[in-house]
Design an enzyme around this catalytic site. Structure first.
Site, PDB file in Angstrom:
ATOM      1  N   HIS A   1       0.871  -1.177   0.000  1.00  0.00           N
ATOM      2  CA  HIS A   1       0.000   0.000   0.000  1.00  0.00           C
ATOM      3  C   HIS A   1       0.915   1.237   0.000  1.00  0.00           C
ATOM      4  O   HIS A   1       2.014   1.188   0.551  1.00  0.00           O
ATOM      5  CB  HIS A   1      -0.846  -0.037   1.275  1.00  0.00           C
ATOM      6  CG  HIS A   1      -1.920   1.002   1.367  1.00  0.00           C
ATOM      7  ND1 HIS A   1      -1.660   2.308   1.726  1.00  0.00           N
ATOM      8  CD2 HIS A   1      -3.247   0.930   1.161  1.00  0.00           C
ATOM      9  CE1 HIS A   1      -2.795   2.985   1.735  1.00  0.00           C
ATOM     10  NE2 HIS A   1      -3.772   2.183   1.390  1.00  0.00           N
TER      11      HIS A   1
ATOM     12  N   ASP B   1       3.307  -4.389   8.046  1.00  0.00           N
ATOM     13  CA  ASP B   1       2.079  -3.626   7.857  1.00  0.00           C
ATOM     14  C   ASP B   1       0.917  -4.589   8.088  1.00  0.00           C
ATOM     15  O   ASP B   1       0.615  -5.434   7.253  1.00  0.00           O
ATOM     16  CB  ASP B   1       2.050  -3.039   6.440  1.00  0.00           C
ATOM     17  CG  ASP B   1       0.721  -2.352   6.123  1.00  0.00           C
ATOM     18  OD1 ASP B   1      -0.216  -2.441   6.951  1.00  0.00           O
ATOM     19  OD2 ASP B   1       0.614  -1.746   5.042  1.00  0.00           O
TER      20      ASP B   1
ATOM     21  N   GLN C   1      -4.320  -5.060   7.172  1.00  0.00           N
ATOM     22  CA  GLN C   1      -5.342  -6.019   6.726  1.00  0.00           C
ATOM     23  C   GLN C   1      -5.269  -7.341   7.485  1.00  0.00           C
ATOM     24  O   GLN C   1      -6.234  -8.113   7.448  1.00  0.00           O
ATOM     25  CB  GLN C   1      -5.207  -6.292   5.220  1.00  0.00           C
ATOM     26  CG  GLN C   1      -5.412  -5.083   4.321  1.00  0.00           C
ATOM     27  CD  GLN C   1      -6.836  -4.517   4.382  1.00  0.00           C
ATOM     28  OE1 GLN C   1      -7.780  -5.161   4.847  1.00  0.00           O
ATOM     29  NE2 GLN C   1      -6.990  -3.282   3.930  1.00  0.00           N
TER      30      GLN C   1
ATOM     31  N   LYS D   1     -10.392  -0.448  10.669  1.00  0.00           N
ATOM     32  CA  LYS D   1     -10.538  -1.634   9.830  1.00  0.00           C
ATOM     33  C   LYS D   1     -10.893  -2.864  10.668  1.00  0.00           C
ATOM     34  O   LYS D   1     -10.926  -3.980  10.163  1.00  0.00           O
ATOM     35  CB  LYS D   1      -9.247  -1.885   9.056  1.00  0.00           C
ATOM     36  CG  LYS D   1      -8.954  -0.828   7.984  1.00  0.00           C
ATOM     37  CD  LYS D   1      -7.741  -1.225   7.175  1.00  0.00           C
ATOM     38  CE  LYS D   1      -7.155  -0.084   6.371  1.00  0.00           C
ATOM     39  NZ  LYS D   1      -7.989   0.334   5.243  1.00  0.00           N
TER      40      LYS D   1
ATOM     41  N   CYS E   1      -4.656   2.377  -3.723  1.00  0.00           N
ATOM     42  CA  CYS E   1      -3.415   2.902  -3.144  1.00  0.00           C
ATOM     43  C   CYS E   1      -2.276   1.907  -3.313  1.00  0.00           C
ATOM     44  O   CYS E   1      -1.446   1.739  -2.403  1.00  0.00           O
ATOM     45  CB  CYS E   1      -3.585   3.251  -1.661  1.00  0.00           C
ATOM     46  SG  CYS E   1      -4.871   4.455  -1.380  1.00  0.00           S
TER      47      CYS E   1
HETATM   48  N1  7TS Z   1      -1.722  -0.774   4.622  1.00  0.00           N
HETATM   49  C1  7TS Z   1      -2.639  -1.558   4.039  1.00  0.00           C
HETATM   50  C2  7TS Z   1      -2.290  -2.953   3.668  1.00  0.00           C
HETATM   51  C3  7TS Z   1      -3.924  -1.065   3.819  1.00  0.00           C
HETATM   52  O1  7TS Z   1      -4.836  -1.857   3.257  1.00  0.00           O
HETATM   53  C4  7TS Z   1      -4.234   0.259   4.195  1.00  0.00           C
HETATM   54  C5  7TS Z   1      -5.568   0.872   3.902  1.00  0.00           C
HETATM   55  C6  7TS Z   1      -3.248   1.020   4.813  1.00  0.00           C
HETATM   56  C7  7TS Z   1      -1.999   0.475   5.000  1.00  0.00           C
HETATM   57  C8  7TS Z   1      -3.504   2.398   5.298  1.00  0.00           C
HETATM   58  O2  7TS Z   1      -4.416   2.385   6.332  1.00  0.00           O
HETATM   59  P1  7TS Z   1      -4.960   3.763   6.921  1.00  0.00           P
HETATM   60  O3  7TS Z   1      -5.884   3.367   8.010  1.00  0.00           O
HETATM   61  O4  7TS Z   1      -3.786   4.520   7.367  1.00  0.00           O
HETATM   62  O5  7TS Z   1      -5.654   4.447   5.777  1.00  0.00           O
HETATM   63  N2  7TS Z   1      -6.230   0.285   2.848  1.00  0.00           N
HETATM   64  C9  7TS Z   1      -7.323   0.767   2.221  1.00  0.00           C
HETATM   65  C10 7TS Z   1      -7.944   0.082   1.201  1.00  0.00           C
HETATM   66  O6  7TS Z   1      -7.570  -1.012   0.780  1.00  0.00           O
HETATM   67  N3  7TS Z   1      -8.987   0.777   0.774  1.00  0.00           N
HETATM   68  O7  7TS Z   1      -9.072   1.907   1.473  1.00  0.00           O
HETATM   69  C11 7TS Z   1      -8.034   1.907   2.387  1.00  0.00           C
END
Ligand code: 7TS
Length: 437
Positions: A132, A209, A212, A235, A375
């Protein structure tokens, strides 16, 4: 009132009773019952989380760590209690190893900033082609600032990393390895333990990371073996605005702060300051008190349901979704074919229909999916597509919601002038939601 989701049978979720805990799942969209399949972006919130927010602002609201009055003491105790529950959720050695941030992105930026400061020319940071942007761009910034070099583990045609390539890439110049545990596009669950071993053998730090993975499968930082883990409350049934950074205490102790200001200091003089002990050193300013406190019931909810049961439900759901998607003519699904190797995420393209059009048409049928590059632009380049549609599941999704998505795909095919494809169920007179067109 907190209602309890009661799994029935070994490892099985009672999804119907559990759904009753999520008020938003009762709503309709464009005249259809909401089918929420965008859980990788953010998940819905159980009533207990919503109640905790309202309750906090109604009864306790105060700034923490500084007031000596009752409200401040209660708010501080509630906030610190959630730190303890977060530590327990991932089996951290100490709550001091849990830093609250805004999100996974901020957790990773903190690491790239603070660890990046130790990098110099010739040092290497190993990432993968399925990261990501939040586990890529901060490292680009750090590499540029300190003259370090980024190296990338490639993704094979089935959406997996190649451990032989990793063995060749991770070496004496490697200072940091930072890899996603579960891809937000391919669903791939990466062999983190093997990467940890390679990183540590090379004297490098291992960052995971977990945005997910932590919400969808049991993650125990003791068995994971990594040095740092980042994830987001939103999430995993919790509120937005709360991220977690877990790190080994000795490493966090050694690192410089990311943000300066109130709460993170020990002594401030005109020219210099000293830092507070963990975790405060990394929590400058007034934190997101209400949302951290409301993250508590989300952790409790997942603990009560059981992360093994969540994972088992998602394997079952993605297996069914892959069966139905793969049986749909003109549809390409990305990622490993075996449901056991992946999370509850299915990215796909369908016929000649742009993913954005698919998402809009599905929305018209009440089905919420995401479309775009997710992303993960380098990964889109690897897949040689500009974008994909993506359905992502969670503990409250049912097989009939997969059916609703497949029916809606049939509707999309019809709108784009294709005969109803075999396998979608629309042409079979299912009388489903897709039969409207
Ligand atoms: N890493 C992964 C693997 C992710 O899926 C996401 C967000 C992030 C980092 C960043 O997370 P945040 O809470 O800082 O935004 N992924 C997604 C997605 O797949 N669709 O919208 C956000």
């Amino acid at each position: 009132m907190v209602r309890h989701a009661t799994p029935t049978g070994p490892g099985r979720l009672d999804v119907d009773s559990l759904r009753a805990d999520f008020p938003i799942l009762q709503r309709r969209v464009h005249g259809h019952p909401l089918v929420y399949l965008d859980n990788a972006a953010t998940t819905q919130k159980p009533q207990a989380v919503i109640d905790a927010l309202v309750d906090y602002y109604s009864t306790t609201n105060a700034n923490i760590h500084r007031g000596l009055h009752t409200l401040a003491e209660e708010a501080t105790a509630a906030y610190e209690d959630v730190r303890r529950r977060t530590a327990a959720f991932i089996n951290a050695g100490s709550p001091r190893e849990v830093i609250f941030t805004r999100n996974t992105t901020e957790s990773l930026n903190l690491l790239a900033y603070s660890l990046g400061a130790r990098l110099g020319p010739g040092d290497e940071i190993v990432l993968s082609d399925m990261e990501h942007h939040s586990n890529l761009v901060p490292w680009q910034l750090a590499a540029r600032r300190h003259g370090a070099r980024l190296r990338f583990l490639s993704v094979d045609d089935d959406g997996r990393l190649d451990l032989d390539e990793a063995r060749a890439l991770i070496g004496p110049r490697t200072r940091i390895v930072s890899v996603v545990q579960m891809s937000n596009v391919l669903g791939t669950i990466n062999p983190v333990a093997a990467l940890v071993e390679m990183a540590h053998a090379a004297g490098a730090l291992m960052i995971v990371d977990g945005a997910q993975s932590v919400p969808h499968m049991p993650v125990d930082v003791q068995t994971l073996g990594a040095d740092f883990l980042a994830f987001s409350a939103h999430k995993m049934l919790g509120p937005t605005g709360v991220g977690v950074l877990w790190g080994r205490k000795d490493l966090l102790d050694d690192m410089d702060p990311f943000l300066g200001g109130g709460e993170m200091i020990s002594l401030v003089q005109r020219e210099e300051s000293t830092w507070a002990a963990l975790p405060n050193k990394f929590e400058a300013g007034t934190p997101n008190i209400a949302d951290v406190i409301a993250f508590g019931p989300a952790l409790d909810y997942l603990t009560r349901v059981g992360m093994d049961a969540v994972r088992a439900h998602e394997v079952e759901t993605i297996a069914y979704a892959l069966d139905r998607l793969n049986a749909t003519d003109g549809l390409t699904v990305y990622g490993p074919p075996d449901p056991e190797e992946r999370g509850g995420v299915a990215a796909f393209n369908y016929l000649d229909i742009h993913a954005h059009d698919l998402s809009t048409i599905l929305d018209g049928e009440g089905v919420a999916i995401r479309a775009g590059h997710h992303c993960a632009q380098p990964l889109m380049r690897r897949l040689a597509v500009p974008a994909t549609a993506r359905a992502s599941f969670y503990l409250y999704n049912r097989p009939d919601e997969v059916d609703a998505m497949i029916d809606a795909l049939g509707t999309a095919a019809g709108l784009f002038g294709h005969a109803p494809p075999t396998g979608t169920g629309v042409g079979a007179g299912a009388g489903g939601r897709g039969a409207r067109v």
